[in-house]
Scaffold this active site. Structure first.
Site, PDB file in Angstrom:
ATOM      1  N   ASP A 333       0.837  -1.189   0.000  1.00 32.86           N
ATOM      2  CA  ASP A 333       0.000   0.000   0.000  1.00 32.86           C
ATOM      3  C   ASP A 333       0.880   1.251   0.000  1.00 32.86           C
ATOM      4  O   ASP A 333       1.860   1.335   0.753  1.00 32.86           O
ATOM      5  CB  ASP A 333      -0.887  -0.022   1.251  1.00 32.86           C
ATOM      6  N   GLU A 370       1.709  -0.480  -5.050  1.00 35.16           N
ATOM      7  CA  GLU A 370       0.766   0.591  -5.363  1.00 35.16           C
ATOM      8  C   GLU A 370       1.651   1.814  -5.565  1.00 35.16           C
ATOM      9  O   GLU A 370       2.136   2.407  -4.588  1.00 35.16           O
ATOM     10  CB  GLU A 370      -0.224   0.829  -4.232  1.00 35.16           C
TER      11      GLU A 370
END
Length: 694
Positions: A333, A370
């Site tokens: 993330d 990401e």
């Protein structure tokens, strides 16, 4: 802490014949025979003294960590046995937390919630893995399925009630059969590390359903375990998680974890101290020149992976999940936040990335970035180094624009974009990844993810509807490239529903026919709706959970997705495993609607929204043909001619016959099995994709 310090007995003495160790960090067994010792070690360089408080014999005790080595306080602790709760306490220090919360061990293998007070738990890792082996599915064959442990099974009518929403439920035979029947190869789980709910959500009576608010990077979230496992204790929770992985592996499915190493649940500096802030605030978190938190995550703090001990924490955590839980890979993330240098610039040669590449265990896992955060220069898609794959937001935006935003413009008399950008994405977005030395398998293609509209909602809403989140609809993206097809939200208009269903099939077909690695968001294959909520992070209810009671259109969406995955698998079966990592291995030929090679003018003409894609193999064979019609009316086309094929070195002197295997036009799909020869005329439905087997 719940127990006052005056109830804790005086410190326990350690004999001189025992030596504690500054490594491994955390709590580990140290005794032999009847010694019953545990070694405790915690990184806290700014603290003069640290005690460990723990359960022993039904009461809380304390012991000092007498030794200090390179910022690590460590000591031997008699009576701290597996299953005991514990925490660290800064003794006579200004860093002592204002509350009575014992500081959670950053290396705790389990964490429990005692009415809002969080305790580390000493857990030993024994588990019978039997003959478990990592599936090690090549990137070429990988199909990711992003799902939530709880939401995937919470409403499934065929699962026993006690298993719904749990690790055990996710690996139940009913669920495994579903995954295999659909055709995915890897479940990518939203965060399963122990996480907390942000204060503002608690005030609203909501929770952080997605789980992107980690407190413990080594501890599974106990809330996803069955009631039976929770009542049996933390070791049973870990065993349930491991059993889930073992069963998924037995079915040939990989397990990818979504991990959040960019920030912690401690939030901004004035929020509750739970662990890191009380132990080593200056080391763990990024600060500006004024001593304030430097936040590139939007969550109040950012972990500083320029610090060796913080990188060690992350690498130790990754290695632990691979070695002790047999995890196959990770999706990071806000990965850019992990790779910013001391000047706050993204560095593709950052020490963290170098450490990962050099680690013999972590480097062998699937690594997915990401590739952005919320700081300056935060968009870095295509810039991560070899060994990584990136979420490809360009693919997402281009596919949405072509099939939804353009359709809306065309419907209202405007113009759309040419087919060139869509074709580039279908071909693997080579130009995006070439600069980093990577091929097309570095592209994680997706249309939707956990954040944003679902696939069905992209076709049904022009605007977000996040009122239930308690932020007056201010949260969530305002620009989604969506199109409601004339009616906002629910409708009984059959024509509108048909148009939405076709658009969803077009998007799914684009995803699954493209080069690169596809990621399906759980529920998109079932026509899942969140009723226009494009930021359902705090909706732990039917809004987010998968609904398994389907209408006819939803059933059709599942069948279409399954057929597309089988077509994809059939095509890839004839390709080398390097496919399509090298340009010469991308056997794609492009033709216009007249069956002749596309010209440069046709590629750039916004009115030219029809293209034919011929897929071949190294042997020179033709595996399939995909025809894309992005216009609002059916198009008469000519299949690629024998001459055009011969000019490309395909087909020899004989023509080819193409058999229709799927079309996103529901009316035309009734012709499945029809055969069309090279150079013959064919009709492609309006705003549709047709797929042929050669």
């Amino acid at each position: 802490m719940a127990e006052s310090t005056d109830k804790i007995p005086t410190e326990l003495r350690i004999g001189p014949d025992h030596l504690s160790r500054p490594f491994p960090l955390g709590v580990s067994g140290a005794g032999t025979g009847s010694d019953g010792l545990a070694n405790a070690a915690v990184f806290a360089p700014g603290l003069k003294a640290v005690d460990i408080h723990f359960e022993a014999g039904g009461r809380w005790r304390s012991a000092p960590l007498r030794e200090l080595t390179d910022g690590v306080h460590h000591g031997l602790v008699p009576g701290l046995a597996p299953g005991s709760r514990y925490g660290f306490w800064p003794r006579a220090s200004a860093a002592q937390p204002a509350s009575r919360q014992l500081l959670v061990d950053p290396y705790a293998r389990a964490i429990t919630d005692d009415g809002g007070l969080y305790r580390s738990v000493f857990v030993e890792p024994e588990f019978d893995w039997g003959e478990d082996r990592l599936p090690r599915i090549p990137w070429r064959d990988t199909v990711l399925y992003e799902c939530h442990v709880k939401g995937q099974t919470m409403l499934h009518p065929q699962l026993p009630a006690g298993l719904r929403g749990t690790y055990a439920g996710l690996a139940h035979p009913v669920m495994i059969e579903y995954f295999l029947n659909l055709g995915i190869t890897a479940v990518q789980l939203l965060p399963v590390h122990f996480h907390l709910d942000e204060p503002h959500l608690q005030e609203l009576g909501l929770s952080n359903y997605w789980g992107y608010n980690t407190l413990g990077f080594f501890a599974p979230h106990e809330g996803y375990a069955t009631a039976k496992a929770r009542s049996a204790g933390p070791k049973a929770v870990l065993d349930e998680f491991k059993t889930m992985v073992k069963k998924l592996h037995e079915a040939g499915l990989e397990v990818i974890l979504d991990v959040v190493y960019n920030h912690t649940a401690e939030g901004g500096k004035h929020q509750q101290t739970y662990s890191f802030r009380g132990l080593a605030d200056k080391a763990y978190y990024r600060h500006d020149v004024h001593g304030n938190y430097l936040d590139t995550t939007g969550c109040g703090n950012t972990l500083d992976l320029n610090e060796p001990r913080v990188r060690q924490l992350v690498l130790d955590s990754l290695r632990y999940w691979i070695e002790e839980f047999h995890i196959d890979g990770f999706r990071f993330d806000l990965a850019v936040a992990l790779c910013r240098d001391r000047n706050n610039h993204f560095d593709p040669r950052h020490p963290f990335l170098a450490d990962v590449a050099a680690d013999p265990v972590v480097s062998q896992a699937k690594l997915i970035a990401e590739p952005w955060d919320v700081g300056p220069g935060g968009w870095q898609t295509g810039n991560f180094p070899e060994g990584w794959a990136d979420w490809n937001d360009r693919f997402r935006d281009t596919a949405r624009s072509f099939w939804l935003e353009d359709a809306n413009a065309l419907q209202h008399g405007g113009s759309g974009s040419s087919v060139a950008r869509l074709a580039s994405c279908i071909a693997g977005s080579a130009e995006v990844f070439a600069g980093s030395g990577r091929g097309k398998l570095a592209s994680i293609n997706y249309i939707t993810a956990h954040d944003g509209f679902t696939l069905a909602d992209l076709t049904a809403f022009d605007r977000k509807h996040n009122e239930d989140n308690g932020e007056e609809n201010r949260d969530g993206s305002n620009y989604n490239r969506s199109y409601n097809h004339g009616v906002e939200g629910a409708t009984g208009d059959g024509a509108v529903l048909d148009a939405r269903a076709r658009a969803a099939r077009n998007l799914m077909a684009t995803l699954l026919l493209s080069l690169g690695v596809p990621m399906i968001t759980a529920g998109d294959e079932l026509g899942k709706t969140q009723h226009g909520n494009n930021n359902a992070y705090c909706q732990d209810n039917e809004t987010s959970w998968l609904n398994w009671v389907l209408d006819d259109r939803q059933e059709q969406m599942f069948r279409t997705t399954r057929r597309l995955l089988r077509i994809r698998k059939s095509f890839l079966a004839n390709q080398p495993y390097s496919y399509p990592s090298k340009e010469q291995s991308s056997y794609l030929l492009w033709f216009n609607e007249c069956g002749e090679p596309m010209t440069q003018d046709q590629w750039t003409d916004p009115a030219s929204r029809t293209v034919q894609l011929l897929m071949g193999s190294p042997s020179g064979s033709i595996d399939g043909l995909v025809v894309i019609n992005g216009r609002l009316e059916p198009r008469k086309i000519l299949m690629p001619s024998t001459g055009a094929l011969r000019d490309f070195g395909v087909g020899g002197s004989h023509g080819r016959t193409f058999e229709l295997v799927l079309t996103t036009s529901e009316h035309d799909d009734r012709r499945r099995g029809a055969r069309v020869a090279s150079g013959e005329r064919e009709i492609i439905g309006a705003n549709a994709i047709s797929i042929y087997r050669a």
